[in-house]
Design an enzyme around this catalytic site. Structure first.
Site, PDB file in Angstrom:
ATOM      1  N   ILE A  10       0.811  -1.160   0.005  1.00  0.00           N
ATOM      2  CA  ILE A  10      -0.078   0.110   0.125  1.00  0.00           C
ATOM      3  C   ILE A  10       0.824   1.280  -0.028  1.00  0.00           C
ATOM      4  O   ILE A  10       0.389   2.154  -0.569  1.00  0.00           O
ATOM      5  CB  ILE A  10      -1.112  -0.097   1.172  1.00  0.00           C
ATOM      6  N   GLY A  31       2.745  -3.104  11.526  1.00  0.00           N
ATOM      7  CA  GLY A  31       1.825  -3.610  10.399  1.00  0.00           C
ATOM      8  C   GLY A  31       1.891  -2.190   9.359  1.00  0.00           C
ATOM      9  O   GLY A  31       2.972  -1.754   9.107  1.00  0.00           O
ATOM     10  N   ASP A  33       0.471   0.375   9.495  1.00  0.00           N
ATOM     11  CA  ASP A  33       0.697   1.808  10.292  1.00  0.00           C
ATOM     12  C   ASP A  33       2.207   2.116  10.193  1.00  0.00           C
ATOM     13  O   ASP A  33       2.677   3.271   9.747  1.00  0.00           O
ATOM     14  CB  ASP A  33       0.261   1.738  11.764  1.00  0.00           C
ATOM     15  N   ALA A 124      -3.245  -7.530  13.410  1.00  0.00           N
ATOM     16  CA  ALA A 124      -2.794  -7.720  14.719  1.00  0.00           C
ATOM     17  C   ALA A 124      -4.191  -7.528  15.391  1.00  0.00           C
ATOM     18  O   ALA A 124      -4.301  -7.682  16.698  1.00  0.00           O
ATOM     19  CB  ALA A 124      -1.867  -6.662  15.337  1.00  0.00           C
TER      20      ALA A 124
END
Length: 174
Positions: A10, A31, A33, A124
């Site tokens: 992404i 992750g 973020d 998560a």
């Protein structure tokens, strides 16, 4: 209108906006973020700190969304949304649906034409991938039907592997 799924990173997607599966602190994490913060560069963290010092002093609530510039990403905007954490008992599907709907609301406010979503809460935060895919697709389709005047023309779900791609592909065909 294009609604699709693809396996990819992404942080490399060329879209007007990418959605960050953020934590409520808005200060980076693991992750998606962590990857978005790392790829966007230190100015993203500065922008998030400004949000925390002004409009979001207590952080971003689960199901809400807010935008910052994307800085070093190929996108123009990062739309941060906080998904529900199943491990913390946040099991209301409406909270997850709100992540997608609120992100689309913010995208419309920015006149975004293309947006890329990760599988919010599927990592998560423990939500089953098929549930995330179904909720994401249904919410997005409903939002698009209710907001036909929006500039949004390309919605992509950018996922990490074939298992998640299959779940989103199944949701897109039903």
């Amino acid at each position: 209108m294009s609604l699709s799924v693809e396996i990819g990173d992404i942080t490399r997607v060329e879209a007007d906006a990418v959605v960050n599966a953020a934590n409520s602190l808005l200060l980076g994490g693991g992750g998606v973020d962590g990857a978005i913060h790392a790829a966007a560069g230190p100015r993203l963290l500065e922008a998030c700190r400004r949000l925390r010092n002004t409009t979001h002093r207590d952080g971003l609530t689960v199901g809400d969304a807010v935008a910052t510039p994307a800085f070093d990403l190929p996108a123009s905007w990062v739309i941060h949304t906080v998904g529900p954490n199943l491990h913390r008992g946040q099991d209301d599907p409406a909270l997850l649906a709100s992540c997608f709907a609120r992100s689309l609301d913010v995208a419309a406010e920015l006149d975004v034409r293309s947006i890329a979503f990760p599988a919010v809460s599927a990592g998560a935060y423990g939500w089953p991938v098929p549930d995330v895919a179904r909720i994401a697709v249904v919410t997005t389709r409903n939002w698009l039907a209710e907001h036909s005047e929006a500039e949004l023309r390309d919605v992509r779900f950018v996922v990490v592997d074939e298992r998640v791609e299959h779940a989103f592909g199944t949701a897109l065909t039903t």
